[in-house]
Design an enzyme around this catalytic site. Structure first.
Site, PDB file in Angstrom:
ATOM      1  N   PHE A 160       0.810  -1.226   0.000  1.00 65.63           N
ATOM      2  CA  PHE A 160       0.000   0.000   0.000  1.00 65.63           C
ATOM      3  C   PHE A 160       0.840   1.272   0.000  1.00 65.63           C
ATOM      4  CE2 PHE A 160       1.010  -0.060   4.515  1.00 65.63           C
ATOM      5  CZ  PHE A 160       1.141   1.299   4.787  1.00 65.63           C
ATOM      6  N   LYS A 184      -1.406  -7.458  -9.187  1.00 63.50           N
ATOM      7  CA  LYS A 184      -2.377  -7.489  -8.072  1.00 63.50           C
ATOM      8  C   LYS A 184      -1.953  -6.379  -7.107  1.00 63.50           C
ATOM      9  CE  LYS A 184      -3.062  -8.469  -4.296  1.00 63.50           C
ATOM     10  NZ  LYS A 184      -3.427  -7.458  -3.257  1.00 63.50           N
ATOM     11  N   GLU A 187      -5.030  -3.893  -1.927  1.00 61.82           N
ATOM     12  CA  GLU A 187      -6.469  -3.634  -1.843  1.00 61.82           C
ATOM     13  C   GLU A 187      -6.749  -2.335  -1.076  1.00 61.82           C
ATOM     14  OE1 GLU A 187      -4.620  -5.744  -0.334  1.00 61.82           O
ATOM     15  OE2 GLU A 187      -5.447  -6.527   1.539  1.00 61.82           O
ATOM     16  N   SER A 237       5.440  -6.863   3.168  1.00 63.87           N
ATOM     17  CA  SER A 237       6.014  -7.194   4.473  1.00 63.87           C
ATOM     18  C   SER A 237       6.831  -8.492   4.413  1.00 63.87           C
ATOM     19  CB  SER A 237       4.891  -7.350   5.499  1.00 63.87           C
ATOM     20  OG  SER A 237       4.060  -8.430   5.113  1.00 63.87           O
ATOM     21  N   CYS A 292       9.480   1.883   3.136  1.00 59.05           N
ATOM     22  CA  CYS A 292      10.400   0.784   3.439  1.00 59.05           C
ATOM     23  C   CYS A 292      11.809   1.325   3.660  1.00 59.05           C
ATOM     24  CB  CYS A 292      10.412  -0.221   2.313  1.00 59.05           C
ATOM     25  SG  CYS A 292      11.091   0.456   0.806  1.00 59.05           S
ATOM     26  N   GLU A 392       9.333  -3.904  12.857  1.00 60.75           N
ATOM     27  CA  GLU A 392       9.086  -2.773  11.958  1.00 60.75           C
ATOM     28  C   GLU A 392       7.799  -2.092  12.423  1.00 60.75           C
ATOM     29  OE1 GLU A 392       7.983  -3.761   7.877  1.00 60.75           O
ATOM     30  OE2 GLU A 392       9.032  -1.983   7.165  1.00 60.75           O
TER      31      GLU A 392
HETATM   32  P1  NAD Z   1       1.655  -6.594   3.056  1.00 61.95           P
HETATM   33  O1  NAD Z   1       2.690  -7.641   3.072  1.00 61.95           O
HETATM   34  O2  NAD Z   1       0.591  -6.612   4.091  1.00 61.95           O
HETATM   35  O3  NAD Z   1       0.876  -6.612   1.645  1.00 61.95           O
HETATM   36  C1  NAD Z   1       1.592  -6.711   0.427  1.00 61.95           C
HETATM   37  C2  NAD Z   1       0.714  -7.426  -0.589  1.00 61.95           C
HETATM   38  O4  NAD Z   1       0.459  -8.756  -0.150  1.00 61.95           O
HETATM   39  C3  NAD Z   1      -0.643  -6.762  -0.805  1.00 61.95           C
HETATM   40  O5  NAD Z   1      -0.928  -6.765  -2.174  1.00 61.95           O
HETATM   41  C4  NAD Z   1      -1.596  -7.639  -0.013  1.00 61.95           C
HETATM   42  O6  NAD Z   1      -2.876  -7.696  -0.577  1.00 61.95           O
HETATM   43  C5  NAD Z   1      -0.945  -9.007  -0.056  1.00 61.95           C
HETATM   44  N1  NAD Z   1      -1.193  -9.799   1.164  1.00 61.95           N
HETATM   45  C6  NAD Z   1      -1.483  -9.331   2.414  1.00 61.95           C
HETATM   46  N2  NAD Z   1      -1.599 -10.359   3.281  1.00 61.95           N
HETATM   47  C7  NAD Z   1      -1.372 -11.488   2.577  1.00 61.95           C
HETATM   48  C8  NAD Z   1      -1.344 -12.879   2.920  1.00 61.95           C
HETATM   49  N3  NAD Z   1      -1.568 -13.289   4.167  1.00 61.95           N
HETATM   50  N4  NAD Z   1      -1.053 -13.769   1.952  1.00 61.95           N
HETATM   51  C9  NAD Z   1      -0.807 -13.369   0.671  1.00 61.95           C
HETATM   52  N5  NAD Z   1      -0.834 -12.070   0.302  1.00 61.95           N
HETATM   53  C10 NAD Z   1      -1.110 -11.136   1.229  1.00 61.95           C
HETATM   54  O7  NAD Z   1       2.446  -5.184   3.029  1.00 61.95           O
HETATM   55  P2  NAD Z   1       1.839  -3.728   3.154  1.00 61.95           P
HETATM   56  O8  NAD Z   1       1.374  -3.508   4.551  1.00 61.95           O
HETATM   57  O9  NAD Z   1       0.908  -3.456   2.045  1.00 61.95           O
HETATM   58  O10 NAD Z   1       3.159  -2.867   2.868  1.00 61.95           O
HETATM   59  C11 NAD Z   1       4.064  -2.491   3.865  1.00 61.95           C
HETATM   60  C12 NAD Z   1       5.248  -3.432   3.908  1.00 61.95           C
HETATM   61  O11 NAD Z   1       5.921  -3.433   2.649  1.00 61.95           O
HETATM   62  C13 NAD Z   1       6.300  -2.991   4.910  1.00 61.95           C
HETATM   63  O12 NAD Z   1       6.784  -4.118   5.573  1.00 61.95           O
HETATM   64  C14 NAD Z   1       7.390  -2.357   4.049  1.00 61.95           C
HETATM   65  O13 NAD Z   1       8.670  -2.354   4.621  1.00 61.95           O
HETATM   66  C15 NAD Z   1       7.326  -3.244   2.845  1.00 61.95           C
HETATM   67  N6  NAD Z   1       7.906  -2.603   1.679  1.00 61.95           N
HETATM   68  C16 NAD Z   1       9.134  -3.044   1.263  1.00 61.95           C
HETATM   69  C17 NAD Z   1       9.756  -2.433   0.182  1.00 61.95           C
HETATM   70  C18 NAD Z   1      11.113  -2.883  -0.273  1.00 61.95           C
HETATM   71  O14 NAD Z   1      11.529  -2.503  -1.360  1.00 61.95           O
HETATM   72  N7  NAD Z   1      11.836  -3.666   0.503  1.00 61.95           N
HETATM   73  C19 NAD Z   1       9.110  -1.390  -0.489  1.00 61.95           C
HETATM   74  C20 NAD Z   1       7.848  -0.992  -0.037  1.00 61.95           C
HETATM   75  C21 NAD Z   1       7.253  -1.612   1.045  1.00 61.95           C
END
Ligand code: NAD
Length: 508
Positions: A160, A184, A187, A237, A292, A392
């Site tokens: 997000f 994808k 959401e 994440s 991130c 985090e």
């Molecule tokens: P998230 O992991 O909750 O969601 C990421 C994606 O995975 C979304 O599209 C979501 O719909 C999907 N998802 C969520 N739960 C899931 C599950 N149980 N099984 C399968 N898919 C699932 O992450 P977020 O909260 O949207 O984003 C923040 C995180 O992203 C932070 O940890 C941040 O550090 C990380 N991030 C990392 C980078 C990088 O380059 N290392 C860049 C941006 C964000």
């Protein structure tokens, strides 16, 4: 599949899917509200695509691959040139949508788009990026060359926090390399990626080359296990990234997962005090800490530990308000759940004995009383065993730790579970060089607090911040989205007479 009306009676507008070149209404019964985090207004409802819809997206991408893979490089590059012009032209409109659904300030929303635009600009150079190698006469009359071919249908799963930049990390490079793509998006803020998709079609991306489905775990798992998907790019994440990496790898896919972070900034006592404090207050609290590459831990070395009051007074000058408001430095966090989680972690920090130097828990923002705001919060006296150090937080929280030497600061940073970004603030070239050499973190800044590289360099990570060998940027992105084929060829003159039978492996 037919297109349904855009707005269902008495409800918010629905977010469409992009299937086979058309924006299509989902037939699902599962919907998620897209909420403005400053006001709680429901901006739209996003579907959790059905299994049939996900399969239709992959089938469309598979069909389109047959012709797209042989589209001339220059034709692909021209589409990217057009796309970069369109994104630039529509920047402020996209930024308003992004700020409304994600919460970040308008200026920062433009930054989010701009950092993605740089990747589209990079994709315009595909002619030289995708070149192979050639060596003449590797044996008598034998030449060898490599070609980098597209791999097929690729999938992208995005978080997000950068709803423009991270989709733009993925689909332009995948597509310009000759692949087709199923995205994808998160959401929580799917409106921005859908605007980008509209521009991608306007730029000339043919039907089926880019498809977008929506949803959560079920959609992600469907992409990771689909037999017609060859590669999965994930950003999000660590917890979800570990799952995606394991599942997609088990199903034979090439996978890259860019994951969570706990970025340390090391401040040496010889650093320029005013510049360092400005930089770190900006990188910790900007985007409400939801980057991130945000600074999460400020490590003060030696006499720099006396600077805590200045960090606190600088943080107090930041204006917290809705992202759309003039002069806002940081907006709300993305959801009520996110705020609840952050406040829980702050409570844990207090219970564990960290000193709360600045408390942002009860902030009130006039005109936005329902917003998910957390004000800048600073803890000092934090120790490595505390949850606020190990986890985090992904909110506007500065965790300050004190050490006596650069060696201690490096050891602390290298022993943290994450290794995404780091920075050192110093006037000493020797200290900076030692730091860049010994630190085990993907992106390193020297007097640069958020060292997100430009896209012709690699974006990498260590430990819990990255899985998969190839990152999403630079030469690695081209390697990720192509398969190298090595051709060894010999052409006989018509007059040449074949020698004896060669039963060895030598190129005789
Ligand atoms: P998230 O992991 O909750 O969601 C990421 C994606 O995975 C979304 O599209 C979501 O719909 C999907 N998802 C969520 N739960 C899931 C599950 N149980 N099984 C399968 N898919 C699932 O992450 P977020 O909260 O949207 O984003 C923040 C995180 O992203 C932070 O940890 C941040 O550090 C990380 N991030 C990392 C980078 C990088 O380059 N290392 C860049 C941006 C964000």
């Amino acid at each position: 599949m037919t297109t349904q009306p855009a707005v269902r009676a008495d409800q918010a507008p629905t977010v469409k899917m992009l299937l086979d070149g058309a924006f299509i209404e989902s037939h699902t019964t599962e919907w998620h509200d897209v909420v403005n985090p400053a006001t709680q207004e429901v901006l739209a409802q996003v579907p959790y695509s059905t299994d049939d819809e996900i399969n239709a997206a992959v089938a469309s991408a598979k069909k389109a691959f047959k012709t797209w893979k042989n589209t001339p490089l220059a034709a692909r590059a021209r589409i990217m040139l057009k796309l970069q012009a369109l994104v630039r032209e529509h920047m402020s409109r996209i930024a308003r949508t992004l700020s409304a659904e994600q919460g970040k300030t308008l200026a920062d929303a433009e930054g989010d788009i701009f950092r993605g635009l740089e990747v589209v600009e990079h994709a315009c150079s595909i002619g030289s990026l995708q070149m192979g190698e050639f060596a003449e006469n590797v044996a008598g009359g034998v030449d060898t060359y490599t070609i980098h071919q597209p791999i097929g249908v690729c999938a992208g799963i995005t978080p997000f926090n950068f709803p423009a930049m991270i989709p733009l990390w993925m689909f332009p490079m995948a597509i310009v390399c000759g692949n087709t793509f199923v995205l994808k998006p998160s959401e929580q803020d799917p409106l921005t990626p859908m605007l980008l998709a509209e521009l991608a079609l306007q730029a000339g991306i043919p039907p089926g080359v880019l498809n977008i489905i929506h949803g959560g775990k079920r959609s992600v798992d469907a992409l990771c296990t689909h037999p017609d998907i060859v590669a999965v790019s994930f950003v999000g994440s660590t917890h979800v990234g570990n799952h995606v990496h394991a599942l997609a790898s088990q199903h034979g896919k090439r996978v890259q997962c860019m994951m969570g972070a706990k970025n340390h900034a090391v401040v040496m006592p010889d650093a320029n005090k005013e510049q360092s404090i400005n930089a770190l207050v900006g990188s910790t609290f900007g985007a409400a800490g939801q980057r991130c590459m945000a600074t999460a831990v400020t490590v003060l070395v030696g006499d720099a530990q006396k600077w805590i009051p200045e960090f606190v007074s600088k943080a107090k000058t930041l204006k917290v308000s809705a992202g759309m408001e003039k002069g806002a430095d940081l907006g709300p966090v993305v959801s009520k759940n996110a705020k609840h989680r952050i406040l829980g972690l702050l409570e844990e920090g207090i219970k564990a004995g960290a000193k709360l130097e600045l408390d942002g828990r009860n902030i009130k923002v006039a005109g936005y009383e329902k917003g998910n705001f957390v004000g800048p919060t600073i803890f000092s006296g934090v120790t490595p065993d505390m949850t606020i150090y190990k986890t985090e937080i992904f909110g506007p929280v500065m965790v300050i730790m004190g050490v006596n030497t650069l060696d201690e600061a490096i050891a602390l940073t290298n022993s943290n579970p994450f290794g995404n970004g780091t920075a050192i603030f110093t006037q000493s070239g020797a200290a900076a060089r030692k730091f860049q050499n010994e630190i085990d973190v993907g992106q390193v800044g020297i007097n640069v607090p958020i060292p997100v590289p430009v896209p012709f360099f690699s974006f990498t990570g260590s430990r819990a911040s990255k899985l998969g060998d190839l990152g999403p940027y630079g030469k690695q992105a081209v390697q990720f989205y192509t398969q190298t084929k090595t051709v060894t060829s010999r052409w006989f003159d018509d007059s040449s007479v074949s020698g004896a039978v060669n039963t060895t492996i030598s190129l005789k």
